[in-house]
Design a protein around this motif. Structure first.
Motif, short mmCIF file in Angstrom:
data_model
loop_
_atom_site.label_atom_id
_atom_site.label_comp_id
_atom_site.label_asym_id
_atom_site.label_seq_id
_atom_site.Cartn_x
_atom_site.Cartn_y
_atom_site.Cartn_z
N VAL A 37 1.64 1.78 -11.18
CA VAL A 37 2.57 2.04 -10.56
C VAL A 37 1.01 2.26 -9.16
N TYR A 38 1.46 1.51 -8.11
CA TYR A 38 0.50 1.34 -7.07
C TYR A 38 0.97 2.42 -6.30
N SER A 39 -0.08 3.15 -5.56
CA SER A 39 0.37 4.73 -4.98
C SER A 39 -0.93 4.69 -4.19
N LYS A 40 -0.78 5.86 -3.20
CA LYS A 40 -1.98 6.54 -2.67
C LYS A 40 -1.61 7.90 -2.25
N ASN A 41 -2.80 8.39 -1.62
CA ASN A 41 -3.05 10.22 -1.53
C ASN A 41 -2.02 10.77 -0.34
N ASN A 42 -1.58 11.20 -0.97
CA ASN A 42 -0.26 12.24 0.24
C ASN A 42 0.93 11.40 0.08
N CYS A 43 1.50 10.63 -0.86
CA CYS A 43 2.72 9.93 0.13
C CYS A 43 3.38 10.54 -0.99
N MET A 44 4.68 10.98 -0.31
CA MET A 44 5.61 11.43 -0.75
C MET A 44 6.67 10.68 -1.63
N GLN A 45 6.37 9.97 -1.04
CA GLN A 45 7.13 8.52 -2.22
C GLN A 45 6.60 8.29 -3.94
N CYS A 46 5.71 8.69 -3.22
CA CYS A 46 4.78 7.85 -4.59
C CYS A 46 4.47 9.30 -5.64
N GLU A 76 0.80 3.58 -15.84
CA GLU A 76 -1.05 3.28 -15.46
C GLU A 76 -1.11 3.71 -14.27
N GLU A 77 -1.59 4.59 -13.33
CA GLU A 77 -1.95 4.22 -11.78
C GLU A 77 -3.13 4.49 -11.44
N ARG A 78 -2.84 2.91 -9.95
CA ARG A 78 -3.64 2.22 -9.70
C ARG A 78 -3.13 2.91 -7.85
N ASN A 79 -4.58 3.98 -7.99
CA ASN A 79 -4.21 4.63 -5.95
C ASN A 79 -5.20 4.19 -5.58
N ILE A 80 -4.59 3.42 -4.09
CA ILE A 80 -5.37 2.64 -3.50
C ILE A 80 -6.25 3.24 -2.83
N ASN A 81 -6.35 4.83 -2.38
CA ASN A 81 -7.53 5.52 -2.16
C ASN A 81 -9.35 5.66 -2.75
N GLN A 82 -8.91 5.81 -3.92
CA GLN A 82 -9.39 5.78 -4.58
C GLN A 82 -9.94 4.19 -5.27
N ASP A 83 -9.61 2.85 -5.24
CA ASP A 83 -10.13 1.90 -5.35
C ASP A 83 -9.06 1.35 -4.60
N PRO A 84 -10.15 0.29 -3.04
CA PRO A 84 -9.48 -0.35 -2.03
C PRO A 84 -8.77 -1.67 -2.83
N GLN A 85 -10.12 -2.09 -4.22
CA GLN A 85 -9.46 -3.57 -4.30
C GLN A 85 -7.92 -3.39 -4.92
N TYR A 86 -6.94 -2.38 -4.73
CA TYR A 86 -5.68 -2.06 -5.37
C TYR A 86 -5.26 -2.67 -3.91
N LEU A 87 -5.58 -2.40 -2.56
CA LEU A 87 -4.80 -2.27 -1.85
C LEU A 87 -4.59 -4.27 -1.62
N ASP A 88 -6.05 -4.76 -1.59
CA ASP A 88 -6.57 -5.75 -1.25
C ASP A 88 -5.08 -6.78 -2.56
N THR A 89 -4.99 -6.32 -3.91
CA THR A 89 -4.50 -7.33 -4.84
C THR A 89 -2.41 -7.36 -3.92
N LEU A 90 -1.96 -5.88 -3.53
CA LEU A 90 -0.61 -5.51 -2.46
C LEU A 90 -0.65 -6.43 -2.20
N LYS A 91 -1.49 -6.72 -1.09
CA LYS A 91 -1.66 -7.48 0.30
C LYS A 91 -1.41 -8.55 -0.21
N GLN A 92 -2.05 -9.62 -0.63
CA GLN A 92 -2.29 -10.72 -1.53
C GLN A 92 -0.80 -10.99 -2.13
N GLN A 93 0.15 -9.83 -2.51
CA GLN A 93 1.61 -10.31 -2.84
C GLN A 93 2.42 -10.29 -2.46
N GLY A 94 1.97 -9.75 -0.03
CA GLY A 94 2.91 -9.49 0.48
C GLY A 94 3.49 -8.15 0.38
#
Length: 76
Positions: A6-15, A30-48
């Motif tokens: 689960v890719y999530s971010k802080n203060n996200c009600m849907q998350c 396994e939770e992957r928080n994009i605020n805590q680890d910005p590399q996950y944000l890059d991963t998501l962006k690369q996948q669209g």
């Protein structure tokens, strides 16, 4: 074993709702928080992906947003 991420971010009600749904239905993930680890944000962006939560698993296409109808497939 179904590997759920689960890719999530802080203060996200849907998350929060997505994670709560999975916990209530005893789906381990396994939770992957994009605020805590910005590399996950890059991963998501690369996948669209442009929003979270994104639920990835080995049995179905990625689930974007809080979608209990789609999350049912992970309950087993």
């Amino acid at each position: 074993m179904n590997n759920v991420i689960v890719y999530s971010k802080n203060n996200c009600m849907q998350c929060k709702m997505t994670k709560r749904y999975l916990k209530e239905h005893n789906v381990s993930f396994e939770e992957r928080n994009i605020n805590q680890d910005p590399q996950y944000l890059d991963t998501l962006k690369q996948q669209g992906f442009k929003s979270v939560p994104v639920v990835m698993n080995s049995i179905s296409d990625p689930i974007v947003g809080f979608r209990p109808d789609s999350l049912k497939a992970l309950v087993g």
